[in-house]
Design an enzyme around this catalytic site. Structure first.
Site, PDB file in Angstrom:
ATOM      1  N   ASP A  74     -55.848  28.883  61.092  1.00  0.00           N
ATOM      2  CA  ASP A  74     -56.518  29.467  60.036  1.00  0.00           C
ATOM      3  C   ASP A  74     -57.059  28.614  59.060  1.00  0.00           C
ATOM      4  OD1 ASP A  74     -55.401  31.868  60.617  1.00  0.00           O
ATOM      5  OD2 ASP A  74     -53.549  31.652  59.439  1.00  0.00           O
TER       6      ASP A  74
HETATM    7  N1  URA Z   1     -50.034  31.353  62.482  1.00  0.00           N
HETATM    8  C1  URA Z   1     -50.521  31.653  61.588  1.00  0.00           C
HETATM    9  O1  URA Z   1     -50.312  32.437  60.741  1.00  0.00           O
HETATM   10  N2  URA Z   1     -51.569  30.677  61.233  1.00  0.00           N
HETATM   11  C2  URA Z   1     -52.294  29.749  61.959  1.00  0.00           C
HETATM   12  O2  URA Z   1     -53.121  28.833  61.450  1.00  0.00           O
HETATM   13  C3  URA Z   1     -51.476  29.541  63.139  1.00  0.00           C
HETATM   14  C4  URA Z   1     -50.634  30.413  63.535  1.00  0.00           C
END
Ligand code: URA
Length: 242
Positions: free
Chosen positions: A105
């Site tokens: 993310d």
């Molecule tokens: N899970 C999440 O919630 N965010 C990420 O960036 C990777 C795995």
């Protein structure tokens, strides 16, 4: 001359994974020798001219395998129509069409792999390979034994039951806990959604490990090429190195 499936050829050219190449074919964006490809099983040789969206593609000879500590506020994509910084923008001096392996993310920091090798990406991201990914999170409150058990059994999210995974409390910051989470799927915002589900929402999230490959002491924004040891840690000693 050896014939290979069109989607494998597209991946070898570093355009995308085989699975994504199938999507491109379905969308009618792939032409071989000037003709739109209508069938999925088409095999070609390197003599054939392959175009995607009107641009000819060719196999990339030199393969690059990079690990980076992605900073927060950077997208794990190749480009962004809103002009936000992407992980590949942070890599200077590598003349290849690089792309990230899987996603983190925008607001997650940590280990991300970047390559121009579609087969490498496929091996790490295909759900059937169930590669373990480890995250360190600061969460609101402190998860208890019941929460840990729920992770062990798998949690029901809006897109279905997760595979069993691991949750461990490894430290504290005031009233909040630092936890380690290990999952072997790659669903969108999975770690955040799982922790939200047990009422311990994420305050800060960082990926620390993919298979046995650890982020180590790379600072946010720093990157390096993978070494032979790193390929061993990924269980991928058959891959060619830069
Ligand atoms: N899970 C999440 O919630 N965010 C990420 O960036 C990777 C795995």
């Amino acid at each position: 001359m050896e014939k290979i499936r069109l989607q494998k050829y597209i991946a070898m050219c570093g355009v995308c994974s085989r699975r994504d190449a199938e999507e491109l074919i379905k969308q009618g964006r792939v032409y071989v020798n000037g003709k739109k490809v209508e069938e999925m099983g088409l095999k070609i040789t390197c003599e054939d001219k392959v175009e995607i969206d009107g641009r000819e593609i060719n196999p990339e000879k030199k393969k690059y395998y990079i690990m980076m500590n992605k900073p927060t506020g950077v997208l794990s994509s190749v480009s962004d129509d809103r002009g936000r910084k992407c992980v590949v923008d942070l890599i200077k001096g590598v003349d290849a069409r690089l792309f990230p392996v899987g996603r983190l993310d925008y607001d997650t920091q940590g280990l991300i792999l970047i390559t121009n090798d579609g087969a490498f990406m496929q091996k790490l991201t295909h759900p059937s390979h169930e590669v373990w990914k480890t995250y360190e999170a600061l969460v609101k409150g402190v998860p208890d034994k019941d929460d840990i058990k729920q992770f062990e059994q798998g949690l029901m999210l809006e897109d279905g039951m997760t595979l069993p995974c691991v949750l461990e409390v490894i430290g504290y910051e005031g009233k909040n806990a630092v936890v380690e989470v290990m999952i072997r799927e790659g669903r969108n915002r999975q770690v955040r959604r799982m922790l939200e589900k047990i009422n311990h929402p994420v305050i800060r999230l960082k990926r620390t490990k993919i298979a046995s490959l650890e982020l180590g002491d790379l600072k946010p924004g720093q990157w390096r090429f993978l070494t032979g040891e790193d390929f061993k840690a990924l269980d991928m000693t058959d891959m060619e190195q830069a």
